[in-house]
Design an enzyme around this catalytic site. Structure first.
Site, PDB file in Angstrom:
ATOM      1  N   SER A  16       0.821  -1.222   0.000  1.00 56.21           N
ATOM      2  CA  SER A  16       0.000   0.000   0.000  1.00 56.21           C
ATOM      3  C   SER A  16       0.851   1.267   0.000  1.00 56.21           C
ATOM      4  O   SER A  16       1.816   1.392   0.759  1.00 56.21           O
ATOM      5  CB  SER A  16      -0.911   0.015   1.232  1.00 56.21           C
ATOM      6  N   SER A  18      -0.581   4.158   0.688  1.00 51.74           N
ATOM      7  CA  SER A  18      -1.287   5.120   1.556  1.00 51.74           C
ATOM      8  C   SER A  18      -0.405   5.649   2.692  1.00 51.74           C
ATOM      9  O   SER A  18      -0.441   6.857   2.964  1.00 51.74           O
ATOM     10  CB  SER A  18      -2.562   4.490   2.118  1.00 51.74           C
ATOM     11  N   LYS A  69     -13.153  -4.410   1.994  1.00 53.29           N
ATOM     12  CA  LYS A  69     -14.011  -3.245   1.731  1.00 53.29           C
ATOM     13  C   LYS A  69     -15.498  -3.516   1.975  1.00 53.29           C
ATOM     14  O   LYS A  69     -16.237  -2.617   2.347  1.00 53.29           O
ATOM     15  CB  LYS A  69     -13.812  -2.745   0.298  1.00 53.29           C
ATOM     16  N   ASP A 105     -13.501   6.206  -3.578  1.00 48.64           N
ATOM     17  CA  ASP A 105     -12.830   5.753  -4.817  1.00 48.64           C
ATOM     18  C   ASP A 105     -13.378   6.459  -6.062  1.00 48.64           C
ATOM     19  O   ASP A 105     -12.608   6.953  -6.894  1.00 48.64           O
ATOM     20  CB  ASP A 105     -13.005   4.238  -4.999  1.00 48.64           C
ATOM     21  N   GLY A 133     -16.383  -4.836 -11.258  1.00 47.03           N
ATOM     22  CA  GLY A 133     -16.088  -5.166  -9.857  1.00 47.03           C
ATOM     23  C   GLY A 133     -16.314  -3.969  -8.942  1.00 47.03           C
ATOM     24  O   GLY A 133     -17.026  -3.024  -9.296  1.00 47.03           O
ATOM     25  N   TYR A 227      -2.043   1.284 -11.594  1.00 52.03           N
ATOM     26  CA  TYR A 227      -0.870   2.171 -11.645  1.00 52.03           C
ATOM     27  C   TYR A 227       0.446   1.416 -11.449  1.00 52.03           C
ATOM     28  O   TYR A 227       1.506   2.025 -11.293  1.00 52.03           O
ATOM     29  CB  TYR A 227      -0.991   3.310 -10.620  1.00 52.03           C
TER      30      TYR A 227
END
Ligand code: NAP
Length: 286
Positions: A16, A18, A69, A105, A133, A227
């Site tokens: 991640s 983040s 999620k 998102d 999805g 990405y």
């Protein structure tokens, strides 16, 4: 000084970006009490972990990533309208009596496309979304919330594309959303003003993106939300066909903005220096 703790929860979570992104912002805005960590939590352990964290008021919130999620949604006391509609959360904020769940998102994808010059408030766009999805659900919802009305969803499983299209038509009166299998690719992209690729095709370790952009309008914009790599096969082929492209890093950066603002009280800026830090971390260049 009371510590304000936030973490990204996933399984695995080591990949991640983040923590790097939020820590860069914490430093930039001098928020010394802010801490952003990563927490690897196994499926099945999530509910207990979130309930226990709520008892410790130092925890201001969380980002939630794969595979949690949907499960995290059930721990939330309150949901934002967009999280409720999307059936998944990626950001949690501390409420008075429990966690508040949001899903940023789709908002992140819209902001990134706007930054690249796509005008959602102007003319009606013909939008093509590849994939059906969780990410596709969030992005298509966000496009319709921006006032767009025409979306075609193309997915490996045609059934899943149809089912997402149906649920979008039910939640957004007056919109035209259709779902098909990949066999319609060339027929559908001919009409597209905006094509958004949301599957893992072309991602490191995944099958290649198998289509070209022959027949697409010269003004069409193509976004790939993958990405890693930054220059995905989808984007490379779109550029070869002369089309404008938007990579997935912008969406990643923008989806983090509402969380940071809610936890730490400062709306962070998405800028070139943050992008350069993230590119360096994944070993990519513009
Ligand atoms: N840039 C960002 O900020 C950002 C944010 C979220 C996600 N993402 C990326 O978006 C991608 C999708 O995430 P998600 O949460 O939507 O995943 P998901 O819920 O598992 O959905 C995956 C979608 O991709 C399709 N798919 C999977 N493997 C495929 C293959 N080999 N060939 C063709 N189609 C395939 C699936 O089709 P079927 O229905 O036929 O199985 C489904 O439509 C991931 O790569 C993720 O890293 C990026």
């Amino acid at each position: 000084m009371t510590e304000k703790k936030v973490a990204v929860i996933g399984f695995p979570v080591s990949h991640s970006l983040s923590p790097l992104m939020h820590t860069t912002w914490l430093r930039k805005y001098g928020i010394e009490e802010g801490v952003y960590e990563k927490k690897e939590v196994k499926p099945g352990d999530l509910v207990r972990m979130l309930e226990e964290s709520f008892e410790d008021t130092a925890w201001r919130g969380f980002n939630i990533t794969i595979p949690h999620k949907e499960e995290a949604l059930h721990v939330c006391r309150t949901l934002t309208w967009r999280a409720e509609r999307m059936g998944a959360v990626n950001t949690l904020f501390r409420g008075e009596k429990g966690w508040i769940g949001d899903n940023t998102d789709g908002w992140g994808a819209v902001r990134s496309l706007e930054e690249a010059g796509v005008d959602f408030k102007g003319e009606e766009l013909r939008i093509v979304v590849v994939g059906a999805g969780g990410a596709a659900r969030g992005i298509t919802h966000a496009f319709l919330e921006e006032g767009q009305k025409s979306i075609v969803i193309l997915n490996r499983s045609c059934e899943k594309a149809r089912s997402l299209a149906l649920s979008l038509r039910e939640s957004h009166e007056g919109c035209s959303v259709e779902g098909y299998g990949f066999d319609k690719w060339h027929e559908v992209i001919r009409e597209g003003d905006l094509i958004v690729q949301t599957t893992p095709m072309g991602m490191v370790g995944c099958p290649d993106f198998p289509f070209d952009f022959e027949g697409a309008k010269g003004s069409c914009v193509v976004m790939d939300i993958v990405y890693r790599p930054l220059h995905t096969p989808c984007l490379v082929r779109a550029r070869e066909a002369g089309l404008a492209t938007v990579d997935g890093l912008g969406m990643l950066m923008y989806q983090g903005v509402p969380g940071f603002e809610g936890w730490f009280g400062v709306k962070p800026e998405v800028d070139g220096s943050l992008r350069r830090s993230l590119l360096e971390a994944i070993g990519e260049r513009d």
